[in-house]
Design a protein around this motif. Structure first.
Motif, PDB file in Angstrom:
ATOM      1  N   PHE A  20     -30.158 -66.113  66.416  1.00  0.00           N
ATOM      2  CA  PHE A  20     -30.145 -66.803  67.688  1.00  0.00           C
ATOM      3  C   PHE A  20     -28.752 -67.225  68.307  1.00  0.00           C
ATOM      4  O   PHE A  20     -27.965 -67.622  67.397  1.00  0.00           O
ATOM      5  N   HIS A  21     -28.688 -67.538  69.493  1.00  0.00           N
ATOM      6  CA  HIS A  21     -27.547 -67.658  70.022  1.00  0.00           C
ATOM      7  C   HIS A  21     -27.505 -69.645  70.009  1.00  0.00           C
ATOM      8  O   HIS A  21     -28.246 -70.000  70.168  1.00  0.00           O
ATOM      9  N   PRO A  22     -26.329 -70.013  69.469  1.00  0.00           N
ATOM     10  CA  PRO A  22     -26.413 -71.627  69.024  1.00  0.00           C
ATOM     11  C   PRO A  22     -26.551 -72.488  70.358  1.00  0.00           C
ATOM     12  O   PRO A  22     -27.146 -73.734  70.212  1.00  0.00           O
ATOM     13  N   LYS A  23     -26.150 -72.095  71.307  1.00  0.00           N
ATOM     14  CA  LYS A  23     -26.366 -73.067  72.524  1.00  0.00           C
ATOM     15  C   LYS A  23     -27.737 -72.651  73.378  1.00  0.00           C
ATOM     16  O   LYS A  23     -28.146 -73.654  73.673  1.00  0.00           O
ATOM     17  N   GLU A  26     -31.470 -68.188  72.624  1.00  0.00           N
ATOM     18  CA  GLU A  26     -32.015 -66.868  72.893  1.00  0.00           C
ATOM     19  C   GLU A  26     -31.629 -66.057  71.585  1.00  0.00           C
ATOM     20  O   GLU A  26     -30.751 -66.160  70.925  1.00  0.00           O
ATOM     21  N   LYS A  27     -32.819 -65.165  71.502  1.00  0.00           N
ATOM     22  CA  LYS A  27     -32.622 -64.381  70.247  1.00  0.00           C
ATOM     23  C   LYS A  27     -31.638 -63.192  70.373  1.00  0.00           C
ATOM     24  O   LYS A  27     -31.336 -62.835  71.499  1.00  0.00           O
ATOM     25  N   ILE A  28     -30.976 -62.954  69.226  1.00  0.00           N
ATOM     26  CA  ILE A  28     -29.679 -61.791  69.240  1.00  0.00           C
ATOM     27  C   ILE A  28     -30.695 -60.854  69.010  1.00  0.00           C
ATOM     28  O   ILE A  28     -31.209 -60.527  67.444  1.00  0.00           O
ATOM     29  N   HIS A  46     -21.419 -65.691  62.558  1.00  0.00           N
ATOM     30  CA  HIS A  46     -20.204 -66.227  62.987  1.00  0.00           C
ATOM     31  C   HIS A  46     -20.420 -67.462  64.077  1.00  0.00           C
ATOM     32  O   HIS A  46     -21.505 -67.696  64.236  1.00  0.00           O
ATOM     33  N   SER A  47     -19.535 -67.816  64.678  1.00  0.00           N
ATOM     34  CA  SER A  47     -19.457 -69.278  65.334  1.00  0.00           C
ATOM     35  C   SER A  47     -20.568 -68.652  66.702  1.00  0.00           C
ATOM     36  O   SER A  47     -21.028 -69.782  67.195  1.00  0.00           O
ATOM     37  N   ASP A  48     -20.816 -67.687  66.972  1.00  0.00           N
ATOM     38  CA  ASP A  48     -21.692 -67.413  68.213  1.00  0.00           C
ATOM     39  C   ASP A  48     -23.058 -67.202  67.901  1.00  0.00           C
ATOM     40  O   ASP A  48     -23.926 -66.384  68.495  1.00  0.00           O
ATOM     41  N   MET A  49     -23.540 -67.228  66.595  1.00  0.00           N
ATOM     42  CA  MET A  49     -24.979 -67.201  66.071  1.00  0.00           C
ATOM     43  C   MET A  49     -25.314 -68.271  65.099  1.00  0.00           C
ATOM     44  O   MET A  49     -24.551 -68.750  64.209  1.00  0.00           O
ATOM     45  N   ASP A  50     -26.694 -68.523  65.192  1.00  0.00           N
ATOM     46  CA  ASP A  50     -27.299 -69.279  64.215  1.00  0.00           C
ATOM     47  C   ASP A  50     -28.433 -68.150  63.692  1.00  0.00           C
ATOM     48  O   ASP A  50     -28.902 -67.384  64.222  1.00  0.00           O
TER      49      ASP A  50
END
Length: 84
Positions: A20-23, A26-28, A46-50
């Motif tokens: 998911f996008h951390p901010k 939204e599901k990646i 990486h920093s753009d995902m949880d």
């Protein structure tokens, strides 16, 4: 920076991994998946995902099986109707 997460589904149940996008939350799409029971799989974060890690329970597997059977039965009915 990236981090490798090792998911070990070694307690008899599969494990689902979703990104998911951390901010935005939204599901990646097209990342993650199910680690079958008894297997290990590496995931890179990486920093753009949880990542969400979920141990799948027996009732969930049964619900998925029933849904697949119902969908297959519905497709069979549509095929028969189309054939005439």
């Amino acid at each position: 920076m990236t981090t490798t997460i090792i998911v070990k589904a070694n307690h008899g149940w599969p494990v689902d991994v979703s990104a998911f996008h951390p901010k935005t939350g939204e599901k990646i799409e097209h990342y993650g998946g199910r680690v079958p029971a008894g297997e290990n799989r590496d995931f890179i974060c990486h920093s753009d995902m949880d990542l969400k890690i979920h141990e799948v329970q027996p009732a969930e597997i049964e619900d998925e099986r029933e849904a697949a059977e119902n969908a297959a039965a519905a497709n069979d009915t549509r095929d028969e109707d189309a054939a005439g």
